[in-house]
Design a protein around this motif. Structure first.
Motif, PDB file in Angstrom:
ATOM      1  N   PRO A 111       5.532  -2.815   8.582  1.00  0.00           N
ATOM      2  CA  PRO A 111       5.386  -1.605   9.414  1.00  0.00           C
ATOM      3  C   PRO A 111       4.963  -0.369   8.629  1.00  0.00           C
ATOM      4  CG  PRO A 111       7.391  -2.802   9.995  1.00  0.00           C
ATOM      5  CD  PRO A 111       6.848  -3.454   8.769  1.00  0.00           C
ATOM      6  N   ASP A 112       5.541  -0.154   7.450  1.00  0.00           N
ATOM      7  CA  ASP A 112       5.185   1.015   6.641  1.00  0.00           C
ATOM      8  C   ASP A 112       4.377   0.617   5.411  1.00  0.00           C
ATOM      9  OD1 ASP A 112       7.178  -0.326   5.373  1.00  0.00           O
ATOM     10  OD2 ASP A 112       8.364   1.432   4.860  1.00  0.00           O
ATOM     11  N   ARG A 113       3.875  -0.629   5.403  1.00  0.00           N
ATOM     12  CA  ARG A 113       3.016  -1.133   4.331  1.00  0.00           C
ATOM     13  C   ARG A 113       3.686  -0.983   2.966  1.00  0.00           C
ATOM     14  NH1 ARG A 113      -2.851   1.194   4.692  1.00  0.00           N
ATOM     15  NH2 ARG A 113      -3.310  -0.720   3.523  1.00  0.00           N
ATOM     16  N   GLN A 114       4.922  -1.388   2.908  1.00  0.00           N
ATOM     17  CA  GLN A 114       5.665  -1.349   1.646  1.00  0.00           C
ATOM     18  C   GLN A 114       6.783  -2.382   1.694  1.00  0.00           C
ATOM     19  OE1 GLN A 114       7.983   1.888  -1.235  1.00  0.00           O
ATOM     20  NE2 GLN A 114       6.665   2.595   0.418  1.00  0.00           N
ATOM     21  N   ILE A 115       6.975  -3.098   0.603  1.00  0.00           N
ATOM     22  CA  ILE A 115       8.001  -4.144   0.523  1.00  0.00           C
ATOM     23  C   ILE A 115       8.754  -3.992  -0.790  1.00  0.00           C
ATOM     24  CG2 ILE A 115       8.415  -6.626   0.288  1.00  0.00           C
ATOM     25  CD1 ILE A 115       6.104  -7.148   2.140  1.00  0.00           C
ATOM     26  N   SER A 116      10.081  -4.021  -0.724  1.00  0.00           N
ATOM     27  CA  SER A 116      10.943  -4.052  -1.906  1.00  0.00           C
ATOM     28  C   SER A 116      11.723  -5.361  -1.873  1.00  0.00           C
ATOM     29  CB  SER A 116      11.906  -2.852  -1.915  1.00  0.00           C
ATOM     30  OG  SER A 116      11.197  -1.635  -2.036  1.00  0.00           O
ATOM     31  N   LEU A 117      11.644  -6.126  -2.946  1.00  0.00           N
ATOM     32  CA  LEU A 117      12.244  -7.462  -2.955  1.00  0.00           C
ATOM     33  C   LEU A 117      13.742  -7.436  -3.221  1.00  0.00           C
ATOM     34  CD1 LEU A 117       9.486  -9.470  -4.883  1.00  0.00           C
ATOM     35  CD2 LEU A 117       9.801  -9.199  -2.414  1.00  0.00           C
ATOM     36  N   ASP A 124      15.980  -4.685  -3.118  1.00  0.00           N
ATOM     37  CA  ASP A 124      16.674  -3.830  -2.153  1.00  0.00           C
ATOM     38  C   ASP A 124      15.703  -3.528  -1.024  1.00  0.00           C
ATOM     39  OD1 ASP A 124      18.229  -2.054  -0.799  1.00  0.00           O
ATOM     40  OD2 ASP A 124      18.799  -0.863  -2.541  1.00  0.00           O
ATOM     41  N   PRO A 125      15.731  -4.308   0.066  1.00  0.00           N
ATOM     42  CA  PRO A 125      14.698  -4.188   1.104  1.00  0.00           C
ATOM     43  C   PRO A 125      14.586  -2.793   1.720  1.00  0.00           C
ATOM     44  CG  PRO A 125      15.994  -6.188   1.411  1.00  0.00           C
ATOM     45  CD  PRO A 125      16.696  -5.392   0.364  1.00  0.00           C
ATOM     46  N   ASP A 126      15.668  -2.008   1.740  1.00  0.00           N
ATOM     47  CA  ASP A 126      15.615  -0.687   2.360  1.00  0.00           C
ATOM     48  C   ASP A 126      15.050   0.382   1.433  1.00  0.00           C
ATOM     49  OD1 ASP A 126      16.688  -1.625   4.725  1.00  0.00           O
ATOM     50  OD2 ASP A 126      18.749  -1.342   4.038  1.00  0.00           O
ATOM     51  N   ALA A 127      14.981   0.119   0.142  1.00  0.00           N
ATOM     52  CA  ALA A 127      14.498   1.122  -0.811  1.00  0.00           C
ATOM     53  C   ALA A 127      12.987   1.285  -0.683  1.00  0.00           C
ATOM     54  CB  ALA A 127      14.871   0.729  -2.234  1.00  0.00           C
ATOM     55  N   ARG A 128      12.503   2.497  -0.967  1.00  0.00           N
ATOM     56  CA  ARG A 128      11.086   2.799  -0.877  1.00  0.00           C
ATOM     57  C   ARG A 128      10.630   3.583  -2.101  1.00  0.00           C
ATOM     58  NH1 ARG A 128      11.382  -0.671   1.959  1.00  0.00           N
ATOM     59  NH2 ARG A 128      10.722  -0.951   4.130  1.00  0.00           N
ATOM     60  N   ALA A 129       9.361   3.405  -2.457  1.00  0.00           N
ATOM     61  CA  ALA A 129       8.790   4.143  -3.576  1.00  0.00           C
ATOM     62  C   ALA A 129       8.589   5.594  -3.166  1.00  0.00           C
ATOM     63  CB  ALA A 129       7.465   3.518  -3.998  1.00  0.00           C
ATOM     64  N   MET A 130       8.991   6.511  -4.050  1.00  0.00           N
ATOM     65  CA  MET A 130       8.889   7.940  -3.776  1.00  0.00           C
ATOM     66  C   MET A 130       8.224   8.621  -4.960  1.00  0.00           C
ATOM     67  SD  MET A 130      12.682   8.630  -2.208  1.00  0.00           S
ATOM     68  CE  MET A 130      13.290   7.644  -0.823  1.00  0.00           C
ATOM     69  N   ALA A 131       7.273   9.484  -4.667  1.00  0.00           N
ATOM     70  CA  ALA A 131       6.582  10.218  -5.717  1.00  0.00           C
ATOM     71  C   ALA A 131       7.477  11.326  -6.250  1.00  0.00           C
ATOM     72  CB  ALA A 131       5.280  10.806  -5.182  1.00  0.00           C
ATOM     73  N   THR A 132       7.348  11.613  -7.528  1.00  0.00           N
ATOM     74  CA  THR A 132       8.057  12.727  -8.160  1.00  0.00           C
ATOM     75  C   THR A 132       7.022  13.707  -8.703  1.00  0.00           C
ATOM     76  OG1 THR A 132       8.190  11.495 -10.232  1.00  0.00           O
ATOM     77  CG2 THR A 132      10.052  11.323  -8.736  1.00  0.00           C
ATOM     78  N   ARG A 133       7.514  14.787  -9.286  1.00  0.00           N
ATOM     79  CA  ARG A 133       6.604  15.833  -9.747  1.00  0.00           C
ATOM     80  C   ARG A 133       5.722  15.365 -10.898  1.00  0.00           C
ATOM     81  NH1 ARG A 133      10.258  21.402  -9.657  1.00  0.00           N
ATOM     82  NH2 ARG A 133      10.631  21.441  -7.396  1.00  0.00           N
ATOM     83  N   GLY A 134       6.281  14.582 -11.800  1.00  0.00           N
ATOM     84  CA  GLY A 134       5.511  14.111 -12.939  1.00  0.00           C
ATOM     85  C   GLY A 134       4.526  13.020 -12.541  1.00  0.00           C
ATOM     86  N   LYS A 135       3.343  13.035 -13.124  1.00  0.00           N
ATOM     87  CA  LYS A 135       2.332  12.040 -12.799  1.00  0.00           C
ATOM     88  C   LYS A 135       2.769  10.674 -13.311  1.00  0.00           C
ATOM     89  CE  LYS A 135      -2.590  11.032 -13.266  1.00  0.00           C
ATOM     90  NZ  LYS A 135      -3.876  11.453 -13.869  1.00  0.00           N
ATOM     91  N   GLY A 136       2.716   9.680 -12.421  1.00  0.00           N
ATOM     92  CA  GLY A 136       3.087   8.329 -12.817  1.00  0.00           C
ATOM     93  C   GLY A 136       4.573   8.117 -13.019  1.00  0.00           C
TER      94      GLY A 136
END
Length: 308
Positions: free
Chosen positions: A223-229, A231-243
């Motif tokens: 649904p949100d085009r993201q999968i975590s193996l 911890d299924p509920d966790a999502r990638a989040m951007a931070t201030r630092g590049k990369g």
């Protein structure tokens, strides 16, 4: 040791108080935790194991484990292993639990199995604070905090991450094929061993490529085009630092500005705060009992639709 403050002799015999209660002052916050939990109806709140089985090894009362958990929350001791250690050496916890020291697995299982009941107990604390007049300001502050999940970045997949890993594997395969051609032009025994090793690595890379291609299809169908193996509920989040993005959660908290008490909170897996203003403001409104509530938030919450 002259001219220094000297400690007591470790072998000096002393007469310590006979009561554990003498070690905890009358205004110690641990007494509030003890009194608060004792007044709760844990059965009505939904805590498990309130009726112990007639057979088998006796377990810890949920009230004891809840006191231990709340003490850790108040004192920023969130790890179950640290709580186990503190229960065996912390005088306040010895007083609170009656010198009981549950192992970390028991503490972790209690926290896992009684999540909704612990939330209900937290709501009861907010109600108590409101009755005592501690939430009478009508002004709250709203902000989000990011917490890292157990899921590592290598176990999190987005369309961009899958494409990047496929490109890396394709580049590795090209390098190994070139090395294999070089080994074919050599006839010695070392070249033969090297050729076998390169062929094995190529097979592993091709297997990994097929796995990534299958994962790419799963990510596109999510649904949100993201999968975590892990911890299924966790999502990638951007931070201030590049990369320097992290995989975790965005915890929203509504705090009373006068006494700095958290009146409402919610764990989300959305990396930004733009869609949380109205929802969390309504939760703060219900928790404080103020129909007209002033909410302070930073520009990360700015959204015309949410403000309306």
């Amino acid at each position: 040791m002259a001219r220094f403050i000297c400690g007591a002799d470790r072998h000096q015999v002393t007469l310590l108080p006979n009561r554990l209660d003498d070690y905890v002052s009358e205004d110690n916050p641990v007494r509030v935790v003890d009194l608060f939990v004792d007044e709760l109806d844990l059965t009505a709140l939904g805590f498990a194991s309130m009726m112990p089985a007639a057979t088998g090894r006796p377990g810890y009362h949920p009230a004891t484990l809840l006191k231990l958990y709340l003490y850790g929350y108040v004192n920023q001791v969130t790890s179950s292993r640290r709580l186990e250690r503190e229960a065996g050496r912390n005088v306040e916890l010895m007083w609170l639990t009656g010198r009981l020291a549950p192992d970390f697995k028991t503490i972790a299982d209690f926290r896992r199995d009684n999540g909704p009941a612990i939330q209900a107990a937290s709501r009861q604390f907010v109600v108590l604070c409101r009755q005592l007049g501690l939430l009478a300001g009508g002004v709250v502050a709203l902000d989000g905090s990011r917490f890292k999940a157990v899921n590592t970045r290598d176990r999190n997949f987005t369309p961009a991450a899958v494409r990047r890993r496929i490109e890396q594997i394709e580049a590795s395969i090209a390098r190994y094929l070139a090395a294999l051609d070089t080994a074919d032009r050599q006839e010695d025994e070392v070249a033969h061993v090297r050729k076998v090793r390169i062929a094995e690595r190529l097979d592993a890379l091709r297997t990994r490529m097929r796995e990534l291609q299958a994962m790419e299809s799963l990510v596109e169908a999510a649904p949100d085009r993201q999968i975590s193996l892990t911890d299924p509920d966790a999502r990638a989040m951007a931070t201030r630092g590049k990369g320097t993005g992290m995989v975790g959660y965005n915890v929203q908290a509504v705090v009373d500005t006068e006494h700095h008490l958290i009146v409402a909170h919610e764990v989300t897996n959305v990396g930004h705060d733009r869609t949380q203003l109205a929802h969390m403001s309504r939760q703060g409104q219900v928790a404080t009992g103020h129909e007209a509530l002033s909410v302070l938030a930073d520009r990360g919450y700015f959204s015309g639709e949410e403000i309306l």
